[in-house]
Design a protein around this motif. Structure first.
Motif, PDB file in Angstrom:
ATOM      1  N   GLU A 157      11.561  -1.824  -5.943  1.00 16.80           N
ATOM      2  CA  GLU A 157      10.810  -3.040  -5.845  1.00 16.80           C
ATOM      3  C   GLU A 157       9.880  -3.164  -4.650  1.00 16.80           C
ATOM      4  OE1 GLU A 157       9.205  -6.722  -6.043  1.00 16.80           O
ATOM      5  OE2 GLU A 157      10.458  -5.806  -7.599  1.00 16.80           O
ATOM      6  N   LEU A 158      10.391  -2.666  -3.557  1.00 16.74           N
ATOM      7  CA  LEU A 158       9.518  -2.367  -2.262  1.00 16.74           C
ATOM      8  C   LEU A 158       8.195  -1.750  -2.866  1.00 16.74           C
ATOM      9  CD1 LEU A 158       9.293  -2.854   0.996  1.00 16.74           C
ATOM     10  CD2 LEU A 158      10.341  -0.481   0.906  1.00 16.74           C
ATOM     11  N   MET A 215      10.636  -6.383   4.686  1.00 15.28           N
ATOM     12  CA  MET A 215      10.400  -6.836   3.369  1.00 15.28           C
ATOM     13  C   MET A 215      11.645  -6.149   2.544  1.00 15.28           C
ATOM     14  SD  MET A 215       6.473  -5.834   2.618  1.00 15.28           S
ATOM     15  CE  MET A 215       6.674  -6.156   1.011  1.00 15.28           C
ATOM     16  N   LEU A 216      12.091  -4.958   2.912  1.00 19.79           N
ATOM     17  CA  LEU A 216      13.210  -4.230   2.184  1.00 19.79           C
ATOM     18  C   LEU A 216      14.491  -5.099   2.482  1.00 19.79           C
ATOM     19  CD1 LEU A 216      14.175  -1.752   0.349  1.00 19.79           C
ATOM     20  CD2 LEU A 216      14.383  -0.731   2.511  1.00 19.79           C
ATOM     21  N   ASP A 240       7.801  -3.417   6.669  1.00 22.51           N
ATOM     22  CA  ASP A 240       8.004  -2.835   5.577  1.00 22.51           C
ATOM     23  C   ASP A 240       9.741  -2.796   5.460  1.00 22.51           C
ATOM     24  OD1 ASP A 240       7.805  -0.939   7.427  1.00 22.51           O
ATOM     25  OD2 ASP A 240       8.198   0.700   5.946  1.00 22.51           O
ATOM     26  N   GLN A 241      10.257  -2.652   6.519  1.00 24.32           N
ATOM     27  CA  GLN A 241      11.691  -3.030   6.696  1.00 24.32           C
ATOM     28  C   GLN A 241      12.290  -4.316   6.528  1.00 24.32           C
ATOM     29  OE1 GLN A 241      13.471   0.188   6.402  1.00 24.32           O
ATOM     30  NE2 GLN A 241      11.601   0.554   6.130  1.00 24.32           N
ATOM     31  N   LEU A 287       7.902   4.047   3.024  1.00 19.97           N
ATOM     32  CA  LEU A 287       6.519   3.665   2.459  1.00 19.97           C
ATOM     33  C   LEU A 287       5.418   4.213   3.181  1.00 19.97           C
ATOM     34  CD1 LEU A 287       6.285  -0.048   1.661  1.00 19.97           C
ATOM     35  CD2 LEU A 287       6.496   1.776   0.096  1.00 19.97           C
ATOM     36  N   GLN A 320       5.929  -3.532  -4.773  1.00 18.68           N
ATOM     37  CA  GLN A 320       5.224  -4.811  -3.920  1.00 18.68           C
ATOM     38  C   GLN A 320       3.992  -4.014  -3.541  1.00 18.68           C
ATOM     39  OE1 GLN A 320       7.291  -7.805  -1.953  1.00 18.68           O
ATOM     40  NE2 GLN A 320       8.901  -7.856  -3.464  1.00 18.68           N
ATOM     41  N   TRP A 321       4.417  -2.973  -2.771  1.00 16.01           N
ATOM     42  CA  TRP A 321       3.497  -2.095  -2.013  1.00 16.01           C
ATOM     43  C   TRP A 321       2.173  -1.653  -2.732  1.00 16.01           C
ATOM     44  CZ3 TRP A 321       3.222   3.213  -3.015  1.00 16.01           C
ATOM     45  CH2 TRP A 321       2.241   4.100  -1.885  1.00 16.01           C
ATOM     46  N   TYR A 339      15.667  -9.318  -8.548  1.00 11.81           N
ATOM     47  CA  TYR A 339      14.590  -9.796  -7.826  1.00 11.81           C
ATOM     48  C   TYR A 339      13.882 -11.010  -8.414  1.00 11.81           C
ATOM     49  CZ  TYR A 339      10.090 -10.301  -5.220  1.00 11.81           C
ATOM     50  OH  TYR A 339       9.031 -10.755  -4.594  1.00 11.81           O
ATOM     51  N   ILE A 385      14.213  -7.934   0.228  1.00 11.14           N
ATOM     52  CA  ILE A 385      14.563  -7.499  -1.205  1.00 11.14           C
ATOM     53  C   ILE A 385      15.841  -6.931  -1.498  1.00 11.14           C
ATOM     54  CG2 ILE A 385      13.954  -5.827  -2.907  1.00 11.14           C
ATOM     55  CD1 ILE A 385      10.975  -5.695  -1.690  1.00 11.14           C
ATOM     56  N   THR A 386      16.649  -6.407  -0.856  1.00 14.29           N
ATOM     57  CA  THR A 386      17.746  -5.968  -0.827  1.00 14.29           C
ATOM     58  C   THR A 386      18.861  -7.065  -1.204  1.00 14.29           C
ATOM     59  OG1 THR A 386      17.608  -3.927   0.326  1.00 14.29           O
ATOM     60  CG2 THR A 386      19.907  -4.570  -0.109  1.00 14.29           C
TER      61      THR A 386
END
Length: 556
Positions: free
Chosen positions: A147-148, A284-285, A281-282, A226, A151-152, A2, A288-289
């Motif tokens: 990582e998610l 963001m995921l 959130d999805q 989350l 951040q949350w 990341y 991130i992925t």
């Protein structure tokens, strides 16, 4: 790996500037130590036994070569030339001057690092399997999820003043190298009918009241993660004890209210929380992925390892002990031990950090990991480079072939550094390691996890050691209790207390008696200490530990 976004960079820089102003006010007397304490703890700065200590976050244990070099620079410029890697995959600098801390934080920000939420009653550094993204047995890489969560949870307005500190761990492997069951929330990634989700454990923790986490949800679809975590923490935030810090952790909340009541409250809270997320959130995921895509692996990674392996017994021992299977053909996961017998467990000098950074960059796709066992991992190593890596590690004093063996001891800083400690940990670990080095028994003994804590807070994870050692103060004298049969794996269990404790000058002999008893009790050389203990129980080990047969003979 990341990489910080512009938002990340701006957020961290603003926190550094804010803390710089707070430090200036403390130094000119505008803030008292009592007023300054909650501010410094929000930025990972502790006041320890002899000096300030700065705890730097290494989220889910992942470092780049550039970041490791920066840690080396900080150790040389503002500390005493070394850092201490911890059981939460962090690094601690034990000797910074208060006036220098803002400059250290700025230097960390230069390479996408910080010390936010490494202390205080908030969600701490999220830990993960140190073999993540590389292990042959992995269901899924847990780092995007970690990582998610990072951040949350960072600066989450609802969870900055929880009843007590809160720790999460994520694993993507059935081996559970992240000790998820000993965390406030543990997540084990699993697949059900092809769908990726998580088994959710809640209420684990060590310390003065050790407990193993209980399964709150056997399978939680990943899109629900989350909001479900938020429902758990929100429930704890309302129910958790604030009248007694020793009863404030979620494990006590779970014990007092029961699993079913907590589950009902979380499930009732979950729909409203899920509605608030709206799918962001999805998104963001997914972003991130994409940053955790594996490196491009070499097609001819095996090379001449077989010839070197069979021709050099020292190298063979290193490979056999310190490498683990990798998902890619011809690759290995290499664990570099920071436990050379006689050295301080978890410490690395600035020069050693630079050597590790160079090796990662030259041979390991630029990645390093820190394990909760206080070692450093090169997760992606073509096997053809193992001999060159071993040669470089020997020159740096980092080639101990002892990973997972009796001298690979987890130890907290103990009374040498920590203001909370009641006994020394580091010298005990050093003496045990030296004893078995002198006896030349380590490889004959095989896998054995010894873990040492210098006080009841259990930062050394002694409760889940195959042999655990807890140092306590008994009327001003150090006394060391032993626990047997603990395990931090998928079937985690708290070790049993063996009996009365031992004095500082008795504890190493006591551990030797235990190990010799194991060697006499095992049925095959492959049967481990933990397997023998699980087969026969603690009684015969206690007999050896306290010389009960000798005492009976003397009495007769």
């Amino acid at each position: 790996m990341y990489r910080y976004t512009e938002f990340d960079r701006d957020f961290v820089r603003s926190r550094v500037a804010q803390f710089r102003a707070q430090v200036e006010r403390r130094l000119d007397g505008s803030l008292t130590e009592e007023e300054f304490k909650p501010l410094r703890l929000m930025n990972g700065l502790y006041l320890q036994l002899h000096a300030y200590m700065l705890r730097v976050a290494i989220p889910y244990g992942t470092l780049s070569a550039e970041q490791m070099r920066q840690l080396a620079m900080i150790a040389e410029r503002w500390d005493k030339g070394y850092g201490h890697f911890t059981t939460r995959q962090n690094i601690q600098f034990n000797w910074p001057k208060l006036a220098d801390v803002p400059d250290i934080l700025d230097a960390l920000a230069d390479v996408g690092m910080h010390a936010i939420q490494t202390s205080g009653n908030t969600i701490r550094n999220v830990t993960a399997d140190h073999f993540a993204g590389a292990a042959a047995d992995e269901v899924a890489d847990p780092r995007p999820v970690a990582e998610l969560i990072r951040q949350w949870s960072t600066d989450h307005p609802e969870f900055q003043f929880l009843p007590r500190k809160f720790k999460l761990a994520v694993t993507g492997s059935p081996e559970d190298r992240a000790v998820t069951a000993a965390h406030d929330i543990g997540l084990r990634l699993v697949r059900q009918d092809g769908e990726l989700g998580a088994q959710v454990l809640v209420g684990g923790g060590l310390g003065r009241t050790p407990m193993i986490g209980k399964v709150l949800r056997d399978f939680l679809p990943l899109p629900d993660l989350l909001p479900y975590l938020e429902a758990i923490v929100a429930t704890y935030n309302l129910l958790g004890r604030r009248d007694n810090k020793y009863k404030a952790r979620i494990k006590i909340t779970m014990h007092e209210h029961g699993l079913e009541e907590i589950r009902d409250l979380v499930e009732a809270e979950f729909p409203a929380r899920k509605a608030l997320f709206g799918g962001i959130d999805q998104e963001m995921l997914a972003a991130i992925t994409a940053q955790f895509a594996p490196p491009t692996f070499e097609t001819d990674a095996e090379g001449d390892v077989p010839a070197w392996y069979h021709g050099d017994p020292v190298f063979r021992s290193f490979v056999d002990t310190n490498t683990a299977p990798h998902r890619a053909p011809g690759y290995a996961i290499l664990t570099v031990s920071l436990k050379a017998p006689g050295e301080t467990p978890g410490d690395a000098t600035a020069e050693q950090m630079r050597v590790l950074a160079d090796l990662a960059e030259r041979y390991g796709h630029g990645e390093l990991r820190i394990s909760h066992e206080q070692n450093v991992i090169l997760p992606h190593v073509p096997r053809r480079h193992l001999k060159a890596i071993h040669d470089a590690l020997r020159e740096a004093g980092l080639a101990s072939a002892n990973v997972g063996l009796v001298s690979d001891i987890i130890a907290c800083p103990g009374m040498d550094y920590c203001a909370l400690a009641t006994a020394r940990s580091i010298p005990v670990a050093q003496q045990i390691a030296k004893r078995f080095e002198e006896l030349k028994l380590e490889h004959e003994i095989g896998p054995l996890k010894i873990k040492i804590s210098g006080c009841i807070n259990a930062c050394g994870h002694h409760h889940v050691g195959h042999i655990g050692i807890l140092g306590l103060d008994r009327a001003g004298v150090e006394n060391y209790q032993i626990t047997l049969g603990g395990d931090g794996g998928p079937d985690a269990v708290i070790g049993e207390r063996a009996g009365p404790g031992f004095a500082y000058d008795e504890i190493v002999d006591a551990i030797e008696r235990l190990v010799r008893a194991y060697l006499s009790l095992r049925e095959t050389p492959q049967e481990t200490f933990l397997q023998v203990h699980n087969r026969i129980g603690s009684d015969l080990f206690r007999s050896a530990l306290y010389d009960l047969e000798k005492d009976s003979a003397d009495a007769a």
